[in-house]
Design an enzyme around this catalytic site. Sequence first.
Site, PDB file in Angstrom:
ATOM      1  N   TYR A 113      -2.291   3.214   7.581  1.00 39.58           N
ATOM      2  CA  TYR A 113      -1.568   3.319   6.304  1.00 39.58           C
ATOM      3  C   TYR A 113      -0.824   4.657   6.209  1.00 39.58           C
ATOM      4  CZ  TYR A 113      -0.996   3.328   1.193  1.00 39.58           C
ATOM      5  OH  TYR A 113      -0.491   3.391  -0.083  1.00 39.58           O
TER       6      TYR A 113
ATOM      7  N   GLY B 294       7.366  -6.872  -3.636  1.00 38.96           N
ATOM      8  CA  GLY B 294       6.038  -6.790  -4.273  1.00 38.96           C
ATOM      9  C   GLY B 294       6.208  -6.567  -5.759  1.00 38.96           C
TER      10      GLY B 294
ATOM     11  N   LYS C 154       3.209   5.513   5.790  1.00 36.71           N
ATOM     12  CA  LYS C 154       3.739   6.198   4.605  1.00 36.71           C
ATOM     13  C   LYS C 154       4.466   7.490   5.003  1.00 36.71           C
ATOM     14  CE  LYS C 154       2.567   3.152   1.533  1.00 36.71           C
ATOM     15  NZ  LYS C 154       3.599   2.412   0.782  1.00 36.71           N
TER      16      LYS C 154
ATOM     17  N   ARG D 286       3.407  -7.923  -9.200  1.00 37.31           N
ATOM     18  CA  ARG D 286       2.004  -7.516  -9.395  1.00 37.31           C
ATOM     19  C   ARG D 286       1.931  -5.993  -9.308  1.00 37.31           C
ATOM     20  NH1 ARG D 286      -2.489  -7.908  -6.240  1.00 37.31           N
ATOM     21  NH2 ARG D 286      -1.458  -8.495  -4.304  1.00 37.31           N
TER      22      ARG D 286
ATOM     23  N   ALA E 165       0.164   6.622   8.577  1.00 34.39           N
ATOM     24  CA  ALA E 165       1.283   6.693   9.531  1.00 34.39           C
ATOM     25  C   ALA E 165       2.508   5.977   8.975  1.00 34.39           C
ATOM     26  CB  ALA E 165       0.866   6.081  10.869  1.00 34.39           C
TER      27      ALA E 165
ATOM     28  N   ASN F 140       8.697  -1.582  -2.368  1.00 33.98           N
ATOM     29  CA  ASN F 140       7.389  -1.286  -2.957  1.00 33.98           C
ATOM     30  C   ASN F 140       6.253  -2.053  -2.279  1.00 33.98           C
ATOM     31  OD1 ASN F 140       5.431  -0.790  -5.394  1.00 33.98           O
ATOM     32  ND2 ASN F 140       5.615  -3.023  -5.236  1.00 33.98           N
TER      33      ASN F 140
HETATM   34  P1  NDP Z   1      -0.827  -4.359  -5.156  1.00 32.94           P
HETATM   35  O1  NDP Z   1      -1.756  -4.752  -4.078  1.00 32.94           O
HETATM   36  O2  NDP Z   1      -1.279  -4.419  -6.579  1.00 32.94           O
HETATM   37  O3  NDP Z   1       0.554  -5.213  -5.008  1.00 32.94           O
HETATM   38  C1  NDP Z   1       1.178  -5.290  -3.768  1.00 32.94           C
HETATM   39  C2  NDP Z   1       2.416  -6.164  -3.874  1.00 32.94           C
HETATM   40  O4  NDP Z   1       3.049  -6.196  -2.576  1.00 32.94           O
HETATM   41  C3  NDP Z   1       2.120  -7.610  -4.239  1.00 32.94           C
HETATM   42  O5  NDP Z   1       3.154  -8.088  -5.067  1.00 32.94           O
HETATM   43  C4  NDP Z   1       2.137  -8.331  -2.894  1.00 32.94           C
HETATM   44  O6  NDP Z   1       2.510  -9.709  -2.984  1.00 32.94           O
HETATM   45  C5  NDP Z   1       3.242  -7.543  -2.180  1.00 32.94           C
HETATM   46  N1  NDP Z   1       3.140  -7.673  -0.726  1.00 32.94           N
HETATM   47  C6  NDP Z   1       2.078  -7.297   0.070  1.00 32.94           C
HETATM   48  N2  NDP Z   1       2.340  -7.594   1.363  1.00 32.94           N
HETATM   49  C7  NDP Z   1       3.568  -8.175   1.388  1.00 32.94           C
HETATM   50  C8  NDP Z   1       4.369  -8.729   2.420  1.00 32.94           C
HETATM   51  N3  NDP Z   1       3.984  -8.736   3.700  1.00 32.94           N
HETATM   52  N4  NDP Z   1       5.570  -9.272   2.080  1.00 32.94           N
HETATM   53  C9  NDP Z   1       5.981  -9.274   0.794  1.00 32.94           C
HETATM   54  N5  NDP Z   1       5.270  -8.756  -0.224  1.00 32.94           N
HETATM   55  C10 NDP Z   1       4.072  -8.230   0.064  1.00 32.94           C
HETATM   56  O7  NDP Z   1      -0.367  -2.863  -4.781  1.00 32.94           O
HETATM   57  P2  NDP Z   1       0.140  -1.662  -5.722  1.00 32.94           P
HETATM   58  O8  NDP Z   1       1.011  -2.201  -6.774  1.00 32.94           O
HETATM   59  O9  NDP Z   1      -0.989  -0.802  -6.093  1.00 32.94           O
HETATM   60  O10 NDP Z   1       0.994  -0.842  -4.641  1.00 32.94           O
HETATM   61  C11 NDP Z   1       2.403  -0.944  -4.537  1.00 32.94           C
HETATM   62  C12 NDP Z   1       2.884   0.111  -3.579  1.00 32.94           C
HETATM   63  O11 NDP Z   1       2.450   1.391  -4.023  1.00 32.94           O
HETATM   64  C13 NDP Z   1       2.380  -0.040  -2.140  1.00 32.94           C
HETATM   65  O12 NDP Z   1       3.415   0.274  -1.248  1.00 32.94           O
HETATM   66  C14 NDP Z   1       1.272   0.983  -2.048  1.00 32.94           C
HETATM   67  O13 NDP Z   1       1.108   1.444  -0.725  1.00 32.94           O
HETATM   68  C15 NDP Z   1       1.813   2.075  -2.947  1.00 32.94           C
HETATM   69  N6  NDP Z   1       0.809   2.989  -3.464  1.00 32.94           N
HETATM   70  C16 NDP Z   1      -0.185   2.532  -4.308  1.00 32.94           C
HETATM   71  C17 NDP Z   1      -1.134   3.405  -4.788  1.00 32.94           C
HETATM   72  C18 NDP Z   1      -2.221   2.985  -5.707  1.00 32.94           C
HETATM   73  O14 NDP Z   1      -3.131   3.813  -5.964  1.00 32.94           O
HETATM   74  N7  NDP Z   1      -2.229   1.775  -6.249  1.00 32.94           N
HETATM   75  C19 NDP Z   1      -1.100   4.831  -4.408  1.00 32.94           C
HETATM   76  C20 NDP Z   1       0.003   5.204  -3.550  1.00 32.94           C
HETATM   77  C21 NDP Z   1       0.903   4.293  -3.105  1.00 32.94           C
HETATM   78  P3  NDP Z   1       1.422 -10.814  -3.539  1.00 32.94           P
HETATM   79  O15 NDP Z   1       1.342 -10.568  -5.026  1.00 32.94           O
HETATM   80  O16 NDP Z   1       2.030 -12.123  -3.201  1.00 32.94           O
HETATM   81  O17 NDP Z   1       0.138 -10.523  -2.848  1.00 32.94           O
END
Ligand code: NDP
Length: 248
Positions: free
Chosen positions: A158, A15, A162, A18, A160, A93
């Site tokens: 979610y 991920g 994390k 983005r 569970a 991530n």
């Molecule tokens: P975004 O939704 O902005 O980005 C998520 C990224 O993960 C994207 O690049 C997406 O790819 C990729 N992704 C999603 N599903 C898959 C998959 N099945 N296979 C491969 N790649 C995948 O999320 P954030 O940047 O905000 O979050 C990143 C991490 O931080 C996550 O694990 C989230 O749980 C955690 N987090 C975020 C918080 C927040 O407030 N934002 C708070 C606490 C934790 P694509 O671009 O192609 O869609």
Amino acid sequence: MSSFDFNGQTAIVTGGTRGIGRAISQSFLDAGATVVATYAGNEGAAEAFAAELGDAAERLETRKFDVSDYEAVEAFYRDIDKDYASLEILVNNAGIRRDSIVGMMSLEDWQQVVGTNLTGTYSMSKFAVHKMMQSRYGRIINITSPSGQMGFEGQANYAATKAGIVAFTKSLSKEVAKRKITVNCVSPGFIDTEFIGDLPDDQMKAYKGMVPMRRFGTPEEVAHSVLFLASRASTYITGATLDVTGGL
Ligand code: NDP
């Protein structure tokens, strides 16, 4: 050499094109690393990221696959084995949320979140560890969430995953400690990305009110903590979780 110089190191960031992942990829590139940033399907975001990098784009590779697909992960690592002599860093991530109260939660929403957040972390780590063991060095950083510690209404799936990521991290850290591979978590609080962009305004306001610093964090603030745990400065930290939450 500074502990925060990543020249000659290769980092995989899932991920990584983005949101928080993009900031992590950017920080590793700024610090001299070669980065393989993976994503699920948003090609526009991946292309925009590469286009905005300038010269550092030479050290970025983007790869599209679903981390919940074990065979796709295995195929990805076959290429990594071929194309990269060593792998120093993995950041798990990639993550999704599909919020709903348990009584209304579909099996699909449960399985998708578990598949991406938890199974994805397991599969990506499994093959990374094989490669890191060869060089007896590695840094794995898994992104968890306060939701896993506190639980949030409507986020049982979610939360569970994390919480599971924290337990996975502690267990794996013990398995690989002798090989000089560390495994840690970073737990971001509310971070300004598209991930929480769908929340209604009143909920955003309520969440901001919960944060002692009275603001959401930035992806860059999370990235700095990931870099610290990935650096040669954090040789004796493993199985730990670093909260980046503004005091939540
Ligand atoms: P975004 O939704 O902005 O980005 C998520 C990224 O993960 C994207 O690049 C997406 O790819 C990729 N992704 C999603 N599903 C898959 C998959 N099945 N296979 C491969 N790649 C995948 O999320 P954030 O940047 O905000 O979050 C990143 C991490 O931080 C996550 O694990 C989230 O749980 C955690 N987090 C975020 C918080 C927040 O407030 N934002 C708070 C606490 C934790 P694509 O671009 O192609 O869609």
